[in-house]
Write an enzyme that holds these catalytic residues in place. Structure first.
Site, PDB file in Angstrom:
ATOM      1  N   GLY A 161      66.594 -78.307 -50.959  1.00  0.00           N
ATOM      2  CA  GLY A 161      65.560 -77.468 -51.570  1.00  0.00           C
ATOM      3  C   GLY A 161      64.278 -77.425 -50.742  1.00  0.00           C
ATOM      4  N   GLU A 211      73.462 -80.691 -49.009  1.00  0.00           N
ATOM      5  CA  GLU A 211      73.953 -80.766 -50.399  1.00  0.00           C
ATOM      6  C   GLU A 211      75.418 -81.158 -50.473  1.00  0.00           C
ATOM      7  OE1 GLU A 211      72.058 -78.327 -49.178  1.00  0.00           O
ATOM      8  OE2 GLU A 211      70.517 -77.740 -50.628  1.00  0.00           O
ATOM      9  N   GLU A 255      64.918 -74.849 -48.198  1.00  0.00           N
ATOM     10  CA  GLU A 255      64.949 -73.552 -48.893  1.00  0.00           C
ATOM     11  C   GLU A 255      63.536 -73.098 -49.263  1.00  0.00           C
ATOM     12  OE1 GLU A 255      67.772 -75.363 -51.581  1.00  0.00           O
ATOM     13  OE2 GLU A 255      69.210 -73.781 -51.160  1.00  0.00           O
ATOM     14  N   ALA A 264      65.743 -81.065 -53.650  1.00  0.00           N
ATOM     15  CA  ALA A 264      65.611 -81.166 -55.097  1.00  0.00           C
ATOM     16  C   ALA A 264      65.721 -82.636 -55.486  1.00  0.00           C
ATOM     17  CB  ALA A 264      66.713 -80.355 -55.753  1.00  0.00           C
TER      18      ALA A 264
END
Ligand code: CAA
Length: 258
Positions: free
Chosen positions: A109, A132, A112, A65
Protein backbone atom coordinates in the site's frame (compact mmCIF):
# COMPACT_ATOMS: atom_id res chain seq x y z
CA UNK A 1 -7.29 19.50 13.60
CA UNK A 2 -4.91 17.49 15.79
CA UNK A 3 -3.62 14.33 14.16
CA UNK A 4 -1.85 11.39 15.81
CA UNK A 5 -0.48 9.49 12.80
CA UNK A 6 0.47 12.29 10.43
CA UNK A 7 2.12 15.72 10.77
CA UNK A 8 0.90 18.57 8.58
CA UNK A 9 2.78 21.79 7.97
CA UNK A 10 1.92 24.58 5.56
CA UNK A 11 4.67 26.90 4.50
CA UNK A 12 5.12 29.13 1.45
CA UNK A 13 2.08 27.76 -0.39
CA UNK A 14 3.14 24.13 0.11
CA UNK A 15 1.42 21.69 2.48
CA UNK A 16 3.77 18.97 3.68
CA UNK A 17 1.98 15.88 4.98
CA UNK A 18 4.33 13.51 6.79
CA UNK A 19 3.20 9.99 7.61
CA UNK A 20 4.17 9.44 11.21
CA UNK A 21 3.83 5.96 12.68
CA UNK A 22 7.54 5.31 13.20
CA UNK A 23 7.02 2.17 15.31
CA UNK A 24 5.18 0.50 12.43
CA UNK A 25 7.24 1.95 9.53
CA UNK A 26 4.21 4.12 8.68
CA UNK A 27 1.99 1.12 8.00
CA UNK A 28 -1.34 2.35 6.70
CA UNK A 29 -3.93 1.60 9.39
CA UNK A 30 -7.47 2.93 9.31
CA UNK A 31 -6.62 5.84 11.60
CA UNK A 32 -3.75 6.99 9.37
CA UNK A 33 -5.81 6.63 6.20
CA UNK A 34 -8.68 8.60 7.79
CA UNK A 35 -6.35 11.34 8.99
CA UNK A 36 -4.61 11.48 5.62
CA UNK A 37 -7.94 11.81 3.80
CA UNK A 38 -8.94 14.62 6.16
CA UNK A 39 -5.60 16.45 5.75
CA UNK A 40 -5.87 16.18 1.96
CA UNK A 41 -9.36 17.64 2.12
CA UNK A 42 -8.10 20.53 4.27
CA UNK A 43 -5.17 21.17 1.93
CA UNK A 44 -7.55 21.15 -1.03
CA UNK A 45 -9.78 23.70 0.66
CA UNK A 46 -6.94 25.93 1.92
CA UNK A 47 -6.53 28.73 -0.61
CA UNK A 48 -2.98 29.35 0.53
CA UNK A 49 -1.92 25.82 -0.50
CA UNK A 50 -0.88 25.49 -4.15
CA UNK A 51 0.99 22.17 -4.01
CA UNK A 52 1.17 19.23 -1.60
CA UNK A 53 4.16 17.07 -0.68
CA UNK A 54 3.45 13.66 0.86
CA UNK A 55 6.38 12.06 2.65
CA UNK A 56 7.35 9.60 5.36
CA UNK A 57 10.48 9.06 7.43
CA UNK A 58 14.08 8.43 6.40
CA UNK A 59 13.47 4.67 6.87
CA UNK A 60 10.01 4.28 5.41
CA UNK A 61 7.57 6.17 3.24
CA UNK A 62 5.14 3.41 4.22
CA UNK A 63 5.70 -0.33 4.59
CA UNK A 64 2.22 -1.16 3.33
CA UNK A 65 -1.24 -1.65 4.67
CA UNK A 66 -1.25 -2.47 8.39
CA UNK A 67 -0.92 -6.24 8.55
CA UNK A 68 -1.78 -6.43 12.26
CA UNK A 69 -5.04 -4.59 11.72
CA UNK A 70 -6.25 -6.77 8.85
CA UNK A 71 -4.81 -10.22 9.58
CA UNK A 72 -7.89 -11.58 11.39
CA UNK A 73 -10.52 -10.06 9.14
CA UNK A 74 -12.88 -12.32 7.19
CA UNK A 75 -14.00 -11.99 3.59
CA UNK A 76 -17.34 -10.70 4.84
CA UNK A 77 -15.56 -8.05 6.95
CA UNK A 78 -13.40 -6.67 4.15
CA UNK A 79 -16.07 -6.98 1.47
CA UNK A 80 -18.74 -5.30 3.60
CA UNK A 81 -16.36 -2.53 4.63
CA UNK A 82 -15.01 -2.36 1.03
CA UNK A 83 -11.52 -2.27 2.55
CA UNK A 84 -9.29 0.25 0.74
CA UNK A 85 -12.14 1.33 -1.51
CA UNK A 86 -12.65 4.68 0.16
CA UNK A 87 -10.20 6.72 2.23
CA UNK A 88 -7.12 4.92 0.86
CA UNK A 89 -7.75 6.51 -2.52
CA UNK A 90 -8.63 10.01 -1.24
CA UNK A 91 -5.49 11.31 -2.92
CA UNK A 92 -7.09 10.73 -6.32
CA UNK A 93 -9.72 13.38 -5.52
CA UNK A 94 -7.12 16.11 -4.93
CA UNK A 95 -7.01 18.55 -7.84
CA UNK A 96 -3.88 20.33 -6.63
CA UNK A 97 -0.53 18.79 -7.60
CA UNK A 98 0.72 16.17 -5.14
CA UNK A 99 4.37 15.09 -5.03
CA UNK A 100 5.45 11.93 -3.20
CA UNK A 101 8.87 12.36 -1.57
CA UNK A 102 9.90 8.79 -0.89
CA UNK A 103 12.78 7.61 1.29
CA UNK A 104 13.23 4.03 2.49
CA UNK A 105 10.49 1.46 2.08
CA UNK A 106 7.49 2.09 -0.16
CA UNK A 107 5.94 -1.36 -0.11
CA UNK A 108 2.49 -2.72 -0.87
CA UNK A 109 0.00 0.00 0.00
CA UNK A 110 2.96 2.37 0.49
CA UNK A 111 4.08 1.86 -3.10
CA UNK A 112 0.47 2.19 -4.23
CA UNK A 113 0.01 5.42 -2.26
CA UNK A 114 3.15 6.89 -3.82
CA UNK A 115 1.98 5.85 -7.29
CA UNK A 116 -1.35 7.63 -6.75
CA UNK A 117 0.52 10.90 -6.27
CA UNK A 118 1.21 12.95 -9.40
CA UNK A 119 4.90 12.12 -9.41
CA UNK A 120 7.52 10.57 -7.17
CA UNK A 121 10.87 12.01 -6.16
CA UNK A 122 12.90 9.19 -4.61
CA UNK A 123 15.80 9.30 -2.19
CA UNK A 124 18.67 7.08 -3.26
CA UNK A 125 17.81 4.69 -0.40
CA UNK A 126 14.21 4.20 -1.55
CA UNK A 127 12.90 0.68 -2.08
CA UNK A 128 9.68 -0.07 -3.92
CA UNK A 129 7.83 -3.36 -3.90
CA UNK A 130 4.52 -5.18 -4.03
CA UNK A 131 5.26 -8.04 -1.64
CA UNK A 132 1.62 -8.90 -0.90
CA UNK A 133 2.13 -12.37 -2.38
CA UNK A 134 4.28 -13.21 0.67
CA UNK A 135 1.18 -12.60 2.81
CA UNK A 136 -1.09 -14.73 0.68
CA UNK A 137 -2.90 -11.79 -0.90
CA UNK A 138 -2.69 -9.64 -4.02
CA UNK A 139 -2.26 -5.88 -4.01
CA UNK A 140 -5.43 -4.04 -3.01
CA UNK A 141 -4.94 -0.33 -3.69
CA UNK A 142 -4.12 -0.46 -7.37
CA UNK A 143 -0.67 -2.09 -7.51
CA UNK A 144 -1.45 -4.63 -10.21
CA UNK A 145 -2.96 -1.87 -12.36
CA UNK A 146 -0.81 1.23 -11.74
CA UNK A 147 2.54 -0.55 -11.53
CA UNK A 148 1.75 -2.39 -14.76
CA UNK A 149 0.89 0.86 -16.54
CA UNK A 150 4.09 2.43 -15.19
CA UNK A 151 6.60 -0.35 -15.87
CA UNK A 152 4.94 -2.78 -18.29
CA UNK A 153 3.82 -6.37 -17.86
CA UNK A 154 7.12 -8.17 -17.43
CA UNK A 155 8.53 -6.10 -14.58
CA UNK A 156 5.14 -5.75 -12.92
CA UNK A 157 4.65 -9.53 -12.97
CA UNK A 158 8.19 -9.96 -11.61
CA UNK A 159 7.50 -7.56 -8.73
CA UNK A 160 4.10 -9.01 -7.85
CA UNK A 161 5.02 -12.68 -8.31
CA UNK A 162 8.41 -12.71 -6.58
CA UNK A 163 7.68 -9.94 -4.06
CA UNK A 164 11.18 -8.55 -4.60
CA UNK A 165 12.06 -4.90 -3.96
CA UNK A 166 13.26 -2.43 -6.59
CA UNK A 167 15.89 0.11 -5.60
CA UNK A 168 15.58 3.79 -6.49
CA UNK A 169 17.73 3.58 -9.62
CA UNK A 170 15.81 0.63 -11.01
CA UNK A 171 12.57 2.45 -10.20
CA UNK A 172 13.76 5.50 -12.10
CA UNK A 173 14.86 3.41 -15.10
CA UNK A 174 11.49 1.64 -15.05
CA UNK A 175 9.56 4.92 -14.95
CA UNK A 176 7.99 4.75 -11.49
CA UNK A 177 9.90 7.76 -10.19
CA UNK A 178 10.67 11.02 -11.94
CA UNK A 179 14.04 11.63 -10.25
CA UNK A 180 16.42 10.15 -7.69
CA UNK A 181 18.20 12.47 -5.28
CA UNK A 182 20.60 11.95 -2.36
CA UNK A 183 18.62 10.96 0.73
CA UNK A 184 19.84 13.96 2.70
CA UNK A 185 18.46 16.42 0.13
CA UNK A 186 15.12 14.68 -0.51
CA UNK A 187 12.92 17.29 1.18
CA UNK A 188 14.93 20.18 -0.20
CA UNK A 189 14.45 18.84 -3.75
CA UNK A 190 10.77 18.04 -3.20
CA UNK A 191 10.09 21.49 -1.72
CA UNK A 192 11.97 23.16 -4.57
CA UNK A 193 9.83 21.28 -7.10
CA UNK A 194 6.68 22.13 -5.13
CA UNK A 195 7.76 25.78 -4.97
CA UNK A 196 8.16 25.89 -8.76
CA UNK A 197 4.71 24.37 -9.23
CA UNK A 198 3.24 26.86 -6.72
CA UNK A 199 4.37 29.73 -8.96
CA UNK A 200 2.27 28.48 -11.88
CA UNK A 201 -1.38 29.20 -12.56
CA UNK A 202 -3.52 26.75 -10.63
CA UNK A 203 -5.99 26.73 -13.49
CA UNK A 204 -3.23 25.40 -15.71
CA UNK A 205 -1.83 22.91 -13.22
CA UNK A 206 -5.33 21.49 -12.67
CA UNK A 207 -5.76 21.21 -16.44
CA UNK A 208 -2.40 19.43 -16.72
CA UNK A 209 -3.49 16.89 -14.09
CA UNK A 210 -6.81 16.28 -15.82
CA UNK A 211 -5.18 15.84 -19.21
CA UNK A 212 -2.37 13.51 -18.09
CA UNK A 213 -4.72 11.44 -15.93
CA UNK A 214 -7.18 11.20 -18.83
CA UNK A 215 -4.47 9.45 -20.86
CA UNK A 216 -4.93 6.37 -18.66
CA UNK A 217 -8.67 6.22 -19.32
CA UNK A 218 -9.11 6.94 -23.02
CA UNK A 219 -8.03 5.81 -26.49
CA UNK A 220 -5.35 8.10 -27.98
CA UNK A 221 -7.66 10.01 -30.34
CA UNK A 222 -10.04 10.86 -27.48
CA UNK A 223 -7.17 11.88 -25.21
CA UNK A 224 -5.71 14.12 -27.91
CA UNK A 225 -9.07 15.80 -28.47
CA UNK A 226 -9.54 16.27 -24.71
CA UNK A 227 -6.08 17.85 -24.50
CA UNK A 228 -6.66 20.15 -27.48
CA UNK A 229 -9.99 21.36 -26.10
CA UNK A 230 -8.36 22.07 -22.73
CA UNK A 231 -5.62 23.97 -24.58
CA UNK A 232 -8.32 25.99 -26.36
CA UNK A 233 -10.12 26.60 -23.06
CA UNK A 234 -6.99 28.17 -21.58
CA UNK A 235 -7.47 31.05 -24.01
CA UNK A 236 -10.53 32.06 -22.00
CA UNK A 237 -8.29 32.65 -18.96
CA UNK A 238 -6.42 35.79 -17.95
CA UNK A 239 -3.44 33.61 -17.06
CA UNK A 240 -2.91 32.68 -20.73
CA UNK A 241 -2.73 36.40 -21.63
CA UNK A 242 -0.41 36.99 -18.68
CA UNK A 243 1.86 34.02 -19.46
CA UNK A 244 2.26 34.76 -23.14
CA UNK A 245 2.36 38.54 -22.56
CA UNK A 246 5.10 38.17 -19.94
CA UNK A 247 7.15 36.04 -22.33
CA UNK A 248 6.91 38.66 -25.05
CA UNK A 249 7.73 41.45 -22.61
CA UNK A 250 10.70 39.42 -21.28
CA UNK A 251 9.50 39.45 -17.66
CA UNK A 252 8.33 36.84 -15.11
CA UNK A 253 4.59 36.08 -15.27
CA UNK A 254 2.32 36.94 -12.34
CA UNK A 255 -0.43 34.37 -12.48
CA UNK A 256 -3.72 35.11 -10.69
CA UNK A 257 -5.55 31.80 -11.15
CA UNK A 258 -8.12 33.43 -13.40
N1 CAA B 1 1.97 -3.61 8.88
C1 CAA B 1 2.09 -3.58 10.22
N2 CAA B 1 3.27 -3.45 10.86
C2 CAA B 1 4.37 -3.37 10.11
C3 CAA B 1 4.33 -3.39 8.71
C4 CAA B 1 3.05 -3.51 8.08
N3 CAA B 1 2.89 -3.49 6.76
N4 CAA B 1 5.60 -3.29 8.23
C5 CAA B 1 6.40 -3.19 9.30
N5 CAA B 1 5.67 -3.24 10.44
C6 CAA B 1 6.14 -3.19 11.81
C7 CAA B 1 6.79 -4.49 12.22
O1 CAA B 1 5.80 -5.42 12.62
C8 CAA B 1 7.66 -4.04 13.37
O2 CAA B 1 6.84 -3.84 14.49
P1 CAA B 1 7.30 -4.51 15.93
O3 CAA B 1 8.58 -3.76 16.25
O4 CAA B 1 6.16 -4.16 16.83
O5 CAA B 1 7.52 -5.95 15.69
C9 CAA B 1 8.11 -2.65 12.92
O6 CAA B 1 7.17 -2.21 11.92
C10 CAA B 1 9.48 -2.65 12.28
O7 CAA B 1 9.50 -3.62 11.25
P2 CAA B 1 10.62 -4.74 11.11
O8 CAA B 1 11.13 -5.12 12.46
O9 CAA B 1 10.06 -5.82 10.25
O10 CAA B 1 11.74 -3.89 10.34
P3 CAA B 1 12.86 -4.46 9.37
O11 CAA B 1 13.77 -3.29 9.11
O12 CAA B 1 13.44 -5.71 9.86
O13 CAA B 1 12.07 -4.83 8.00
C11 CAA B 1 10.48 -4.42 6.23
C12 CAA B 1 11.46 -3.80 7.25
C13 CAA B 1 11.25 -5.21 5.16
C14 CAA B 1 9.75 -3.25 5.56
C15 CAA B 1 9.50 -5.37 6.94
O14 CAA B 1 8.94 -4.65 8.04
C16 CAA B 1 8.35 -5.83 6.09
O15 CAA B 1 8.54 -6.73 5.27
N6 CAA B 1 7.16 -5.26 6.28
C17 CAA B 1 5.97 -5.69 5.58
C18 CAA B 1 5.96 -5.25 4.13
C19 CAA B 1 4.70 -5.75 3.44
O16 CAA B 1 4.46 -6.93 3.32
N7 CAA B 1 3.85 -4.80 2.93
C20 CAA B 1 2.62 -5.13 2.28
C21 CAA B 1 1.47 -5.04 3.26
S1 CAA B 1 -0.07 -5.65 2.62
C22 CAA B 1 -0.64 -4.41 1.62
O17 CAA B 1 -0.08 -3.33 1.55
C23 CAA B 1 -1.88 -4.75 0.87
C24 CAA B 1 -2.33 -3.72 -0.10
O18 CAA B 1 -1.89 -3.63 -1.25
C25 CAA B 1 -3.40 -2.82 0.27
Amino acid sequence: MAYETIIVEVEDHVAVIKLNRPDALNALNSQLLGELASALKDASANEKVRCIVLTGSAKAFAAGADIKEMSEKSFVDVFTQDLFGNEATAILDVRKPVIAAVAGYALGGGCELAMMCDFIIAADNAKFGQPEINLGVVAGIGGTQRLTRAVGKSKSMDMHLTGRFMDANEAERAGIVSRVVPAKSLMEEALAAAGKIAEKSMITSRAVKEAVNRSFETPLAEGLLFERRLFHAMFACEDQKEGMGAFLEKRAPQFRDR
